[in-house]
Motif scaffolding. Structure first.
Motif, short mmCIF file in Angstrom:
data_model
loop_
_atom_site.label_atom_id
_atom_site.label_comp_id
_atom_site.label_asym_id
_atom_site.label_seq_id
_atom_site.Cartn_x
_atom_site.Cartn_y
_atom_site.Cartn_z
N ALA A 252 0.82 -1.22 0.00
CA ALA A 252 0.00 0.00 0.00
C ALA A 252 0.85 1.27 0.00
N PHE A 253 2.05 1.19 0.56
CA PHE A 253 2.97 2.34 0.56
C PHE A 253 4.04 2.21 -0.52
N GLY A 254 3.85 1.29 -1.46
CA GLY A 254 4.87 1.06 -2.47
C GLY A 254 5.98 0.19 -1.92
N HIS A 255 7.13 0.25 -2.59
CA HIS A 255 8.27 -0.59 -2.21
C HIS A 255 9.51 -0.02 -2.88
N GLY A 256 10.67 -0.29 -2.30
CA GLY A 256 11.91 0.15 -2.93
C GLY A 256 12.25 1.60 -2.65
N ALA A 257 13.01 2.21 -3.54
CA ALA A 257 13.53 3.57 -3.32
C ALA A 257 12.42 4.60 -3.17
N HIS A 258 11.26 4.35 -3.78
CA HIS A 258 10.16 5.31 -3.73
C HIS A 258 9.09 4.96 -2.71
N GLN A 259 9.39 4.04 -1.81
CA GLN A 259 8.40 3.71 -0.78
C GLN A 259 8.02 4.98 -0.02
#
Length: 408
Positions: A346-353
């Motif tokens: 839900a909050f994304g993942h990786g460098a753009h979390q």
């Protein structure tokens, strides 16, 4: 590499577009057509401008793509999966301070400056202020009750006040600030009103940056004035935090309340055991997935789940599909606050979390139990099917949520 039948055996016109029609009979479920496409984690998809790219509905493939620097977030490289109002042709590059539309090294520079100011510890220190703002909103609701639109009375003011606190908006300016914010995110407002609110907020943020340079206080913008960021960058970051941190949390609070009211067994379990508040928030984030989708552009040829994604092709990660992937979450269409929902995207993942994810968690973990504790008889004031949904926005939610309760 495995054979992809959609790549060779299907004409462009026959390829699926991103399903957006949520009329499934349940306001919390993804579009039925999207669910039908989820049997293949990575498949071909036709975009709004005719581009042939990819749709990702599998959890493992989504994590791999979002963590891979060979996939770019730069707006000017992306094709939109669905048409966007006011946008035709190629997207412009990200405005100054908008780190969502940047890649390394520019993104890394901004992210490094901001990460230390959004730590779990620091966000938890804001808990007392979240509790205070929540209590103030609940007091106002109670005095005006026994009916309310939960969106304007509660779901929007709590995160708006926290953004004010984070940015250091003076108390004297907060009513003006909240009025412009409410107009900007009002789904019923026309484009002229929204444009005026946006320009007013931008002007205000520029003025606020100058004020913090001259007289720093204990807030995020004042902290950042000690960095090498320009005034324009600071105002841009302020605008990004406002856009990213308010609308998503407001819709999670309202839609999350709607979901719990629609699942009385789950609500009763939360009331019986307030220690479940944290797990409840994680499950609501997974189950509702209000911020969707996440597009990326391949910078070079990359193989994912046996599919060869070519350089220049756009990949759309459907967060709502990924968070309902039965290979990751058993019985995914059921709201279960006792579920271990760790690993949702839900909050994304990786460098753009999402940078502000800890603040969002604090706000929801405080506000949702407090609402039901204050109003134990809280219920919808209209039939569920009459609740107006935000189904034409990239942030899903409700336009309004009429509620009522018994006065003691």
């Amino acid at each position: 590499m495995s054979h992809d039948p959609t790549a060779a055996d299907t004409t462009a016109a026959e390829l699926p577009t991103l399903p957006t029609d949520r009329r499934t009979g349940c306001p919390f479920d993804p579009p039925a057509e999207l669910t039908a496409l989820s049997d293949r984690p990575v498949r071909r998809m036709r975009y709004a401008d005719g581009h042939i790219g990819w749709l990702v509905t599998g959890h493992a493939a989504a994590r791999a793509i979002l963590a891979d620097p060979r996939f770019s977030s730069r707006y000017e490289l992306l094709h939109l999966p669905v048409p966007m109002e006011g946008v035709s042709g190629e997207l412009p590059p990200a405005p100054v301070g908008d780190i969502i539309g940047l890649d390394a090294p520019e993104h890394t520079r901004y992210r490094r400056l901001l990460t230390g100011r959004f730590t779990v510890r620091r966000m938890r220190q804001l808990t007392e202020r979240v509790e205070r703002f929540t209590t103030e909103c609940l007091d106002s609701m109670e005095q005006a009750g026994p009916t309310a639109d939960l969106v304007t009375a509660f779901a929007q003011p709590v995160p708006a006040l926290m953004i004010c606190e984070l940015l250091g908006v003076p108390y004297a300016d907060r009513e003006r600030f909240q009025t412009e914010v409410a107009t900007l995110f009002d789904q019923t407002a026309d484009a002229k009103a929204k444009g005026g609110a946006y320009m007013a907020l931008l002007q205000y943020l520029n003025e606020l940056v100058l004020a913090k340079r001259a007289d720093p206080t204990d807030d995020l913008l004042s902290d950042l004035t000690t960095s090498d960021l320009t005034d324009e960058e600071l105002a841009g970051i302020g605008g990004l935090l406002l856009a990213a941190g308010l609308d998503t949390t407001a819709n999670m609070l309202a839609l999350g309340t709607f979901a719990l009211l629609s699942n009385p067994g789950q609500l009763e379990a939360l009331r019986a055991d307030p220690a479940l508040a944290g797990q409840t928030v994680e499950e609501l984030l997974r189950y509702l997935s209000v911020a969707d989708p996440l597009p990326r552009a391949a910078l070079e040829d990359v193989e994912v789940d046996g599919r060869l994604i070519r350089a220049g092709e756009t990949v759309t990660v459907s967060v709502q599909a990924v968070n309902r992937d039965p290979r990751k979450f058993p019985d995914p269409d059921r709201l279960d606050i006792r579920r271990k929902a760790a690993g949702h995207l839900a909050f994304g993942h990786g460098a753009h979390q999402c940078l502000g994810q800890q603040l969002a968690r604090v706000e929801m973990t405080v506000a949702i139990p407090a609402l039901f504790a204050r109003f134990p008889t809280l219920r919808l004031a209209v039939p569920p099917r009459e609740v107006p949904l935000r189904d034409r926005s990239n942030i899903y939610g409700v336009i309004s949520l009429p509620v009522t309760w018994d006065k003691e």
